[in-house]
Design an enzyme around this catalytic site. Structure first.
Site, PDB file in Angstrom:
ATOM      1  N   ASP A 121      37.187  41.209  52.483  1.00 17.37           N
ATOM      2  CA  ASP A 121      37.098  41.197  51.024  1.00 17.37           C
ATOM      3  C   ASP A 121      36.644  39.794  50.639  1.00 17.37           C
ATOM      4  O   ASP A 121      37.422  38.843  50.713  1.00 17.37           O
ATOM      5  CB  ASP A 121      38.473  41.530  50.423  1.00 17.37           C
ATOM      6  CG  ASP A 121      38.481  41.394  48.893  1.00 17.37           C
ATOM      7  OD1 ASP A 121      37.426  41.092  48.306  1.00 17.37           O
ATOM      8  OD2 ASP A 121      39.559  41.601  48.308  1.00 17.37           O
ATOM      9  N   LYS A 179      30.600  33.616  44.230  1.00 21.72           N
ATOM     10  CA  LYS A 179      30.269  35.033  44.115  1.00 21.72           C
ATOM     11  C   LYS A 179      29.544  35.350  42.811  1.00 21.72           C
ATOM     12  O   LYS A 179      28.731  36.266  42.749  1.00 21.72           O
ATOM     13  CB  LYS A 179      31.559  35.843  44.212  1.00 21.72           C
ATOM     14  CG  LYS A 179      31.369  37.329  44.361  1.00 21.72           C
ATOM     15  CD  LYS A 179      32.710  37.985  44.602  1.00 21.72           C
ATOM     16  CE  LYS A 179      32.599  39.492  44.717  1.00 21.72           C
ATOM     17  NZ  LYS A 179      33.930  40.073  44.974  1.00 21.72           N
ATOM     18  N   GLU A 197      34.273  47.721  46.231  1.00 20.24           N
ATOM     19  CA  GLU A 197      35.681  47.347  46.268  1.00 20.24           C
ATOM     20  C   GLU A 197      36.635  48.467  45.830  1.00 20.24           C
ATOM     21  O   GLU A 197      37.598  48.759  46.537  1.00 20.24           O
ATOM     22  CB  GLU A 197      35.900  46.065  45.448  1.00 20.24           C
ATOM     23  CG  GLU A 197      35.367  44.849  46.197  1.00 20.24           C
ATOM     24  CD  GLU A 197      35.042  43.661  45.313  1.00 20.24           C
ATOM     25  OE1 GLU A 197      35.420  43.686  44.132  1.00 20.24           O
ATOM     26  OE2 GLU A 197      34.420  42.708  45.807  1.00 20.24           O
ATOM     27  N   ASP A 214      39.795  47.962  38.751  1.00 15.76           N
ATOM     28  CA  ASP A 214      39.780  46.778  39.618  1.00 15.76           C
ATOM     29  C   ASP A 214      39.361  45.558  38.809  1.00 15.76           C
ATOM     30  O   ASP A 214      38.179  45.360  38.535  1.00 15.76           O
ATOM     31  CB  ASP A 214      38.809  47.046  40.780  1.00 15.76           C
ATOM     32  CG  ASP A 214      38.684  45.861  41.732  1.00 15.76           C
ATOM     33  OD1 ASP A 214      39.330  44.821  41.480  1.00 15.76           O
ATOM     34  OD2 ASP A 214      37.939  45.977  42.716  1.00 15.76           O
TER      35      ASP A 214
END
Lengths: 241, 647
Positions: free
Chosen positions: B22, B86, B186, B208
């Site tokens: 992850d 990211k 994810e 999420d």
């Protein structure tokens, strides 16, 4: 878009004459060399999933066909067999995915089948005088709304929205009636595929299907504008930031 | 009581392992499926599951540290401690500029490609290179824990990531020396982790809210098949935004009191850390206070009520609800059709978030698996599915955004609709509009809007055609979105059947040559090489064994062996030392094993004499028989050796 209740269709037994899916050979094995990709026209959705060309499919049967096929075809299954097998599996599983998506939605399925039979729906729909009247009403209300928003006149904007919503409800009802007409025509078309059916029944049903689909697109576009006008603070589709 | 243990660890299994990663905005994790079939998070030496996605550099721009240690230096070295990479993956510098307000490091625009470059010292890094540092840290952690080479990984991305962002993530994996088995969304990974034990059947929503991104997915799970029905989200909404909002709000107050915060990188960072502490505390307490040292006369004490906090972040939380409704609409479902709602991501610990989710979906959301860990656990499950074939599980995902091409008038013609199951393909035929045209230019876009300017440019490329009168050439082009959500384009001349090679140059990403060049550079750093590190570990172990053996030879046990045995041991110690000199791991392992073969007896003697002292204590003798029958057996064995034990 109108929500069609596919599950209202009586769950029929899978048609006895169902051919095997395209990528499954006569021994029941998956053959990843059936489709070579670009240049070679892809097989149609009915062929890919091994379903007869009918408009009223049992959605449960369609789901089962797709799931069992994708379990065999998905590239994740072929990772251990190397990159070449993965590429072929990607190609063939994309066929299954696309076919499933095309057939899952009733109206898309009707469009696709008419196209396959060489009778693509032309979108040149001529609205009836009554419908034209409604369109004019909506256009006027949309203009009024825009003006009211530009002038910062909330009362006028609310009034315009009220008008749009009222006509929108009428159009929504018309759209629902159209869906019923489509189902009826679809039933007749399917019945006309029987070997002993009279030839003109099929062409009659086809004519009704094409007319209803043309009107449906027209109404859907109108309804989308109505919806956008009624939800001013909410973007109708997610936008990329 | 110290017992010399000479034997080395059991012989290492040579086969390599695949892990799940992850790669988060704030923190990253690595997990693996253990022998028992259960996924588990691999912890670092510090016992922590999370590796902060923070990269620390030396003044000259050379890599220094990654993870918690780098995070500790955030305040002192704000200009060379990089975080939130990211958010820059696969994006143009112009897009990133909007967020520059509070970033303490230097972000540049590459003149040629408009891509993002981060400058540290004299060096400029691309976002995939920076992410690769984090991935390499996770790879090392996994290799250390597993004692095996880790060379393959499933890496997760936000479901709403576009093609360029996915490609950038894949590039980062390659740069870190990992074969990327699959890019998995994810929320889907989280559903896989939940699906392992309880096997939920039916329709579930996964909400999420991570450090930098928000995703919502609606899935249908049945008999091991995890089918994504629809997904939506916002790639710029997450815990980071909450932090920034809090910092901005407090900075205003402090500045109005006369202490400048903005523009002082270290102060901003200290404030950011304090706000994160406060945010976390407010998830479990109604009010919290934190002290922060900003270089003023006194440390500042900031006290917040949960109500203040909630009022501040409410608009952000509200922004997550639109995509939720959109996903439900796209799936053709009502909230009441759902069987379960699952929470993923650290930000879902915030009570306001839980309340809003519950309101929208009309049911209490589940968070049975740690929301920070569930994605990595699911990624490990997917890695296991793909490499062992021992699970009858399959993940069927969708593409989050529509794919189209530019047509006349700057309009986008959609070829693949959003939420199509992937792999998905579309075929189209193109021709020329001018006589003797030698190529057709295609512009591929991703997004839901009608106009080119509102969509995301993925790539422009030329399909070569033979020079013919306008309209005669016919080129068939297939667009295929693979299971990773990444686009591939192939073309074929319809007349000749000749395959056309189409090179897709991503708009803001790295081209293949760049990745290869970076890979070559990465391998120049020998300390990073697995073989080199393996050798260092083997050498350390060998040196420890030699030292222990020599120590025992010099002790009482050494007096109880004959000269022949002693010479053999010493000769093999010599061989081991020579093997270490070769700097090759296999000779060291071989020589170590040969040494261990001849020191067994010596080890037993040493063990026996140590234990013997203990056994003389009558009270303890029974306990050894009971608690350590093996040791007691070896003890007896030692006694029976003729002429060895002199007692």
């Amino acid at each position: 878009m109108a929500i069609l209740n596919d599950s209202a269709v009586e769950p029929g037994t899978p048609p006895a004459e169902s051919p095997p899916p395209f990528v499954v050979d006569s021994d029941g094995k998956v053959d990843l060399d059936r489709w070579s990709g670009p240049g070679e026209p892809p097989p149609d959705a009915f062929t890919v999933l091994g379903l007869p060309r009918r408009l009223l499919l049992d959605p449960k049967h369609l789901d089962l066909r797709f799931r069992s096929l994708i379990r065999d075809l998905h590239p994740d299954r072929f990772h251990v067999s190397g990159p070449d097998a993965v590429r072929k599996a990607e190609r063939h599983s994309s066929l299954a995915n696309d076919a499933y998506r095309a057939l899952r939605d009733f109206e898309r399925r009707v469009r696709l089948l008419l196209e396959l039979e060489g009778h693509a729906v032309d979108e040149k729909f001529r609205p009836s005088p009554a419908l034209l009247g409604q369109v004019l009403e909506i256009n006027e209300a949309l203009d009024a709304l825009q003006e009211a928003l530009a002038d910062g006149a909330p009362a006028a904007a609310a009034a315009a929205r009220g008008e749009i919503a009222a006509t929108g409800r009428e159009l929504g009802d018309a759209r629902q009636a159209l869906s019923d007409r489509l189902y009826d025509a679809a039933r007749r078309w399917d019945a006309a595929q029987a070997p002993d059916a009279a030839a003109d029944l099929a062409s009659l049903a086809r004519r009704d299907l094409r007319a209803a689909l043309g009107e449906a697109s027209y109404l859907d576009n109108l309804l989308a504008r109505v919806q956008a006008a009624l939800l001013p603070t909410q973007a109708p589709t997610p936008t990329q930031s | 009581m110290s017992i010399p243990i000479f034997s080395s660890r059991p012989p290492e299994q040579r086969k390599t392992r695949a892990v799940g990663i992850d790669l988060g905005t704030t923190n990253s994790l690595v997990a693996v499926v253990a022998e028992d079939g259960q996924p588990k998070i691999l912890l670092g030496d510090d016992g922590q599951a999370l590796v902060p996605s923070v990269i620390g550099f030396e003044v000259d721009g050379q890599l220094d540290v990654v993870g918690a240690e780098a995070d500790d230096h955030l305040a002192e070295r704000p200009d060379r401690t990089i975080y939130s990479v990211k958010r820059m993956m696969g994006r143009s510098a112009d897009e990133v500029v909007s967020e520059l307000g509070m970033l303490p490091y230097r972000v540049h625009r590459d003149d040629q490609s408009a891509a993002v470059r981060i400058q540290v010292g004299d060096r400029r890094y691309t976002p995939p290179e920076l992410s690769a540092f984090v991935l390499r840290e996770l790879k090392h952690r996994a290799e250390k824990q597993l004692g095996q080479v880790v060379d393959r990984a499933v890496i997760t991305v936000p479901a709403y990531f576009n093609d360029a962002q996915r490609q950038a993530t894949k590039d980062a994996g390659r740069l870190a020396g990992l074969e990327v088995l699959r890019i998995v969304n994810e929320p889907t990974a989280a559903a896989l982790a939940y699906g392992l034990d309880r096997r939920p059947e039916g329709r579930i929503a996964v909400y999420d809210l991570g450090g930098g991104t928000f995703d919502v997915s609606i899935l249908h799970m049945h008999a091991g098949l995890t089918e994504v029905l629809a997904t939506s989200g916002d790639t710029h909404l997450g815990g980071d935004d909450i932090d920034q909002l809090m910092v901005a709000s407090v900075a205003d107050q402090i500045e109005s009191a006369g202490l400048q915060v903005r523009g002082h990188l270290d102060r901003v960072q200290r404030l950011r850390k304090a706000m994160i502490q406060l945010k976390i505390a407010l998830s479990s307490q109604e009010s919290a206070a934190v002290k922060v040292e900003l270089g003023g006369p006194l440390p500042l004490e900031l006290a917040w009520d949960r109500a203040d906090f909630e009022a501040l972040i409410a608009p952000l939380v509200e922004r997550t609800l639109g995509p939720c409704r959109q996903a439900l609409r796209d799936a053709g479902l009502q909230p009441t059709d759902l069987d379960e709602v699952i929470l993923v991501g650290g930000s879902t610990r915030i009570p306001l978030v839980r309340r809003k989710v519950q309101e929208l979906f009309g049911r209490v959301p589940q968070s049975g698996i740690d929301p920070d860990q569930v994605v990595a656990l699911g990624a490990a499950v997917q890695a296991d599915i793909m490499t062992t074939g021992r699970r009858d599980m399959l993940l069927l995902d969708v593409t989050p955004l529509s794919l189209g091409i530019e047509t006349v008038g700057g309009v986008v013609t959609k070829l693949i609709q959003r939420n199509s199951p992937i792999p998905a393909s579309a075929t189209d035929e193109f021709t020329t509009s001018v006589d003797n045209q030698t190529g057709v230019v295609l512009h591929v876009l991703q997004g839901e809007r009608e106009l080119v300017k509102d969509c995301r440019s993925l790539a422009r490329f030329v399909i070569p055609v033979a020079p013919l009168p306008a309209g005669l050439p016919r080129v068939g082009v297939t667009f295929l979105i693979d299971a990773n959500g990444i686009l591939h384009v192939t073309g074929r001349d319809v007349r000749t059947g000749q395959e056309k090679t189409i090179e897709v140059k991503p708009s803001y990403g790295l081209c293949d040559e760049e990745v290869v060049r970076m890979l070559t550079e990465a391998y120049d750093h020998a300390e990073d090489d697995w073989a080199a590190r393996q050798f260092i570990e083997a050498r350390t172990e060998a040196e420890q064994v030699v030292a222990a053996t020599e120590h025992t030879l010099a002790g009482p046990a050494g007096t109880r062996i004959d000269d022949e045995e002693r010479d053999e041991i010493q000769s093999r110690i010599g061989s081991l030392r020579a093997a270490i000199g070769t700097r090759q791991i296999d000779p060291v392992r071989e020589a170590l094993s040969r040494l261990n073969d001849v020191t067994l007896h010596l080890a037993e003697l040493a063990l026996a004499s140590t234990l013997n002292d203990v056994v003389h204590d009558a009270k303890l003798a029974g306990r050894i028989e009971n608690d350590a029958p093996e040791a007691a057996e070896r003890l007896k064995h030692g006694h029976h050796r003729p002429g060895v034990m002199g007692h």
